[in-house]
Design an enzyme around this catalytic site. Structure first.
Site, PDB file in Angstrom:
ATOM      1  N   GLY A  80       1.090  -1.162   0.245  1.00 31.55           N
ATOM      2  CA  GLY A  80      -0.060   0.448  -0.235  1.00 31.55           C
ATOM      3  C   GLY A  80       1.133   1.663  -0.377  1.00 31.55           C
ATOM      4  N   THR A  81       2.086   1.399   0.580  1.00 27.70           N
ATOM      5  CA  THR A  81       2.698   2.636   0.682  1.00 27.70           C
ATOM      6  C   THR A  81       2.742   2.752  -0.184  1.00 27.70           C
ATOM      7  OG1 THR A  81       3.178   2.331   2.971  1.00 27.70           O
ATOM      8  CG2 THR A  81       4.766   3.543   1.688  1.00 27.70           C
ATOM      9  N   ASN A  92      -8.188   3.409   8.901  1.00 23.77           N
ATOM     10  CA  ASN A  92      -7.356   2.490   9.506  1.00 23.77           C
ATOM     11  C   ASN A  92      -7.405   2.739  11.314  1.00 23.77           C
ATOM     12  OD1 ASN A  92      -5.281   4.205   8.882  1.00 23.77           O
ATOM     13  ND2 ASN A  92      -4.195   3.504  10.279  1.00 23.77           N
ATOM     14  N   GLN A 134      -7.517  -0.298   4.122  1.00 26.85           N
ATOM     15  CA  GLN A 134      -7.941  -1.012   5.174  1.00 26.85           C
ATOM     16  C   GLN A 134      -9.368  -1.832   4.284  1.00 26.85           C
ATOM     17  OE1 GLN A 134      -7.412  -2.259   8.393  1.00 26.85           O
ATOM     18  NE2 GLN A 134      -6.084  -0.680   8.096  1.00 26.85           N
ATOM     19  N   SER A 184      -3.046  -3.241  -0.306  1.00 25.57           N
ATOM     20  CA  SER A 184      -1.683  -3.777   0.167  1.00 25.57           C
ATOM     21  C   SER A 184      -2.251  -5.390  -0.132  1.00 25.57           C
ATOM     22  CB  SER A 184      -1.644  -3.470   1.327  1.00 25.57           C
ATOM     23  OG  SER A 184      -0.371  -3.695   1.819  1.00 25.57           O
ATOM     24  N   GLY A 185      -1.905  -6.308   0.011  1.00 27.90           N
ATOM     25  CA  GLY A 185      -2.530  -8.314   0.225  1.00 27.90           C
ATOM     26  C   GLY A 185      -2.472  -8.213   1.751  1.00 27.90           C
ATOM     27  N   HIS A 186      -1.241  -7.455   2.828  1.00 30.54           N
ATOM     28  CA  HIS A 186      -1.109  -8.621   3.995  1.00 30.54           C
ATOM     29  C   HIS A 186      -2.768  -8.115   4.868  1.00 30.54           C
ATOM     30  CE1 HIS A 186      -0.006  -4.254   6.935  1.00 30.54           C
ATOM     31  NE2 HIS A 186       0.665  -4.586   5.241  1.00 30.54           N
ATOM     32  N   THR A 223      11.414  -6.712 -11.726  1.00 32.61           N
ATOM     33  CA  THR A 223      11.079  -8.610 -12.172  1.00 32.61           C
ATOM     34  C   THR A 223       9.402  -8.484 -11.172  1.00 32.61           C
ATOM     35  OG1 THR A 223      13.110  -9.178 -12.027  1.00 32.61           O
ATOM     36  CG2 THR A 223      11.637 -10.799 -11.945  1.00 32.61           C
ATOM     37  N   CYS A 279       1.546   1.984  12.306  1.00 33.87           N
ATOM     38  CA  CYS A 279       2.720   2.605  11.780  1.00 33.87           C
ATOM     39  C   CYS A 279       4.189   4.089  12.345  1.00 33.87           C
ATOM     40  CB  CYS A 279       2.360   2.764  10.017  1.00 33.87           C
ATOM     41  SG  CYS A 279       2.437   1.969   9.131  1.00 33.87           S
TER      42      CYS A 279
END
Length: 379
Positions: free
Chosen positions: A71-72, A151, A179, A199-201, A237, A325
């Site tokens: 996300g960042t 968030n 979020q 964001s994936g996490h 890559t 964060c």
């Protein structure tokens, strides 16, 4: 002692089904997706398949998905990329005071480079209005960036109203949906969104993965230089296992969205009811009507948030005081400050509970009882 994790807004555990999809690609699909031989073509197939599925999920075209490290990076590419590409058209950007620091700090960097940033106020529910955006718009406005769901307090912004307002303006519309994605249905075309970060996490996928949706009409300057990956917009890559994991996490979140929303809303009720039954005084921070289903921010009058968090951690309950964060920061939450002012007791007496994968009603009730016990002990 059972440990109970209620900090899913900071990061979420990876779904085992996601990991199962990823494992074969760590050694099997090791070819560089840019290579023309069979090893490269095999990897390219998985990347293209993921891109197509993710695009379909938000109503986008495949070429509008840019894979990132999270996300960042997606926020930085959206904001910095727009600023660099459109600086000759204007140097004014509109955002809000409650954005994630990936947005706020990027805007602050641009301020130092000569851009003019308008930071919109929010009400005590943490919400902005389309009217505020309209009043802040100027002829030289090139970007409006408003997060989808907060968030820290969970407040959901009027994204469709803002998108409708901006569809006739030259300014791009970016939303940090990190979020909200996976819990709220999002259609970028219907909402007139030009740029969207994910964001994936945060949705039970792998860390180090994410994507930026960028409409085909958007012009971005790349921030990374090297190869011509992602249609020359993001060199490097591709992370094939990560992209496969991201795709699977998004697929599962879409399939299970309604079930999760219902469950998390019930968890909110269980948590609040347990506190009330214990005779604990508390108030909810955030908009009760427009809210993410999994985020619950609570204010306990007269209770030190540091003491509360330490005692809960010792009891095996993981919650937070806000964004991960800013953990360890001596400064109070910028979100609560924007909502209630610098002198409010809420800044030092509020915690965030966020539900997610693996949580049960029994765990939620147990955690709430621990909170009640600690609050009583501290007051």
């Amino acid at each position: 002692m059972e440990r109970i994790y209620l900090d899913h807004a900071a990061t979420s555990p990876m779904d085992e089904r996601v990991l199962e999809q990823m494992i074969p690609h760590f050694s099997g699909s090791f070819g560089n997706p840019s290579s023309i031989h069979s090893f490269g073509r095999e990897s390219r197939k998985w990347v293209d398949e993921a891109r197509a599925q993710i695009a379909a999920e938000i109503g986008a075209a495949e070429q509008e998905i840019i894979f990132t490290s999270g996300g960042t990076e997606a926020d930085n590419l959206a904001i910095m990329g727009t600023a660099l590409a459109r600086k000759d058209l204007g140097r004014h950007i509109i955002t809000t005071k409650i954005e994630h620091h990936a947005v706020l700090h990027t805007c602050e960097k641009l301020e130092g480079d000569g851009f003019d940033i308008t930071y919109l106020d929010v009400d005590q529910n943490g919400r902005v209005s389309a009217k505020q955006v309209k009043e802040a718009l100027r002829d030289d406005t090139i970007l409006v960036t408003v997060m989808y769901g907060n968030n820290e307090v969970g407040t959901v912004q009027p994204i469709e109203e803002i998108g409708e307002l901006l569809k006739e303006h030259k300014a791009y519309f970016h939303t940090d949906a990190v979020q909200a994605f996976g819990l709220l249905p999002i259609d970028v075309k219907n909402s007139h969104i030009d740029l969207l970060s994910v964001s994936g996490h945060k949705l039970n996928g792998p860390k180090g993965t994410g994507f930026l949706y960028a409409s085909k009409d958007v012009k971005l300057s790349p921030l990374l230089f090297g190869g011509e990956q992602e249609r020359k917009r993001r060199a490097g890559t591709e992370n094939v296992p990560g992209i496969v994991g991201l795709k699977e996490a998004i697929k599962l979140s879409s399939e299970e969205r309604d079930e999760k929303n219902e469950k998390y809303q019930s968890f909110k009720a269980i948590f609040a009811d347990t506190l009330r039954d214990a005779g604990v005084a508390f108030e909810v921070n955030g908009d009760k009507e427009h809210s993410l289903p999994h985020v619950l921010n609570l204010y306990f009058p007269g209770v030190s948030v540091e003491a509360l968090l330490v005692n809960l951690d010792m009891a095996g309950v993981a919650v937070s005081s806000g964004s991960a964060c800013t953990a360890g920061s001596v400064l109070p939450s910028h979100v609560l400050t924007a909502m209630f002012g610098e002198e409010s007791d809420r800044l030092t007496s509020s915690i965030r509970i966020s539900f997610g994968l693996g949580n049960t009603a029994e765990q939620v009730k147990t955690a709430a009882k621990h909170v009640a016990d600690v609050v009583k002990r501290l007051t």
